[in-house]
Design an enzyme around this catalytic site. Structure first.
Site, PDB file in Angstrom:
ATOM      1  N   HIS A 171       0.967  -1.052  -0.213  1.00 28.44           N
ATOM      2  CA  HIS A 171       0.159  -0.006   0.185  1.00 28.44           C
ATOM      3  C   HIS A 171       0.510   1.026   0.049  1.00 28.44           C
ATOM      4  CE1 HIS A 171      -4.551  -1.737   0.769  1.00 28.44           C
ATOM      5  NE2 HIS A 171      -3.778  -2.918   0.188  1.00 28.44           N
ATOM      6  N   HIS A 205      -2.196 -12.827  -2.214  1.00 30.03           N
ATOM      7  CA  HIS A 205      -2.778 -12.880  -1.319  1.00 30.03           C
ATOM      8  C   HIS A 205      -3.041 -14.677  -0.512  1.00 30.03           C
ATOM      9  CE1 HIS A 205      -6.112 -10.445  -3.436  1.00 30.03           C
ATOM     10  NE2 HIS A 205      -4.867  -9.228  -2.851  1.00 30.03           N
ATOM     11  N   TRP A 253      -8.040 -16.579   2.767  1.00 32.18           N
ATOM     12  CA  TRP A 253      -8.106 -16.975   1.185  1.00 32.18           C
ATOM     13  C   TRP A 253      -7.278 -18.267   1.058  1.00 32.18           C
ATOM     14  CZ3 TRP A 253      -6.465 -11.415   2.077  1.00 32.18           C
ATOM     15  CH2 TRP A 253      -7.106 -11.349   1.266  1.00 32.18           C
TER      16      TRP A 253
END
Length: 322
Positions: free
Chosen positions: A38, A162, A178
């Protein structure tokens, strides 16, 4: 305190912060990876703004973005490392923590270069809304990642991250892991995406995700989940080619992921022939806890600006983008 430039010492202290028995699945690794991603994923190629330089999440304008909800935990976990090695910038520390976590959790070695500086104010913080919205589909993914300079293959490779961590309904608006082992880097994300029967499910907050409920699961077991953007990787023909390749070949995925993540960490960075960063102010900014929270990963004080108590009384925290 280590000598300036002793990044091996910093790496060791980042590794020492990974084990967190009371946090998520017992590891800070996944949130370090998300923090690094991010911090760099705001880059815009056309305007040459955003990217991994600056550590803008120290300021409310970026740190308080709903897309970055929960990352205060990762920043707080790394504060002891910063205090022990005050010479390293936050921008370098956050990106280094991501690549160290990937390797420590069984993933590939990602090339990382130092030299980032920290913004001294929020005047260069990129605008909100540049990170992916996980409720969307393939067209949105391409718009976001093409803006950063990635291609379809790199989009799918990065999505393989993920395999680490989980979603939290009070952060991203989604809920669950996940994969079965969310603290071990692998190509399991792609294998499960292709082989399990994913059913749509609407969460109490009104957001839809996809879940697989194991018929042999024991009571209390949490179902696995996929995001709408994950399912788009399987249904879009161009993305699907790479999903199939990575599900079948872990070594290929590791190689492509390492290259794509290294590229991600360098977004917004310009270097000379000696790898020195040449587009930064060479001034180290100070620590600002943004949103206005303590340096401890226990969440905001009641009613703290940027926290969730007020939003919770109005139906929950705002949905963040992933």
């Amino acid at each position: 305190m280590s000598k300036p430039g002793d990044y091996d010492a910093v790496r060791k202290d980042i590794i020492a912060q990974l084990k967190k028995p009371g946090y998520d699945d017992g590891s800070a690794g996944p949130v370090f990876v998300r923090l690094a991603w991010h911090s760099a994923g705001t880059y815009d190629l056309e305007t040459d703004t955003g990217g991994s330089n600056g550590a803008g999440m120290r300021y409310e304008a970026e740190g308080g973005d709903p897309a970055n909800a929960g990352l205060q935990h990762g920043r707080a976990f790394l504060e002891p490392v910063k205090e022990k090695h005050p010479w390293i910038t936050y921008a370098d520390l956050w990106t280094l923590a991501g690549v160290v976590a990937i390797e420590a959790l069984g993933g590939p070695k990602v090339v990382w270069k130092p030299g980032r500086t920290d913004l001294v104010d929020d005047s260069k913080v990129p605008p909100r809304g540049r990170l992916p919205d996980a409720t969307q589909g393939a067209e949105h993914l391409r718009a976001v990642f093409y803006r950063m300079g990635f291609n379809d293959q790199e989009i799918v490779a990065l999505a393989g991250g993920h395999t680490l961590g989980r979603c939290h309904i009070d952060r991203s608006g989604f809920q669950g892991p996940w994969v079965n082992n969310p603290t071990r880097f692998s190509n399991q994300f792609f294998k499960l995406l292709l082989t399990l029967d994913w059913k749509p499910k609407t969460l109490p907050n009104g957001i839809s995700q996809f879940v697989y409920v194991d018929p042999d699961a024991e009571e209390g077991d949490e179902p696995l989940m996929m995001l709408p953007t994950d399912i788009a990787l399987k249904t879009d023909p161009a993305f699907r080619v790479w999903v199939d390749k990575y599900a079948a070949d872990k070594d290929l995925f590791f190689d492509h992921f390492a290259k794509a993540f290294a590229k991600l960490m360098e977004l917004g960075i310009k270097r000379d022939e000696n790898d020195r960063v040449i587009n930064a102010d060479n001034v180290k900014g100070g620590y600002i806890s943004a949103p206005k929270k303590s340096n401890h990963p226990t969440g905001p004080a009641k009613g703290a600006q940027g926290g969730c108590p007020v939003a919770a009384s109005q139906g929950g925290c705002p949905r963040a983008k992933l």
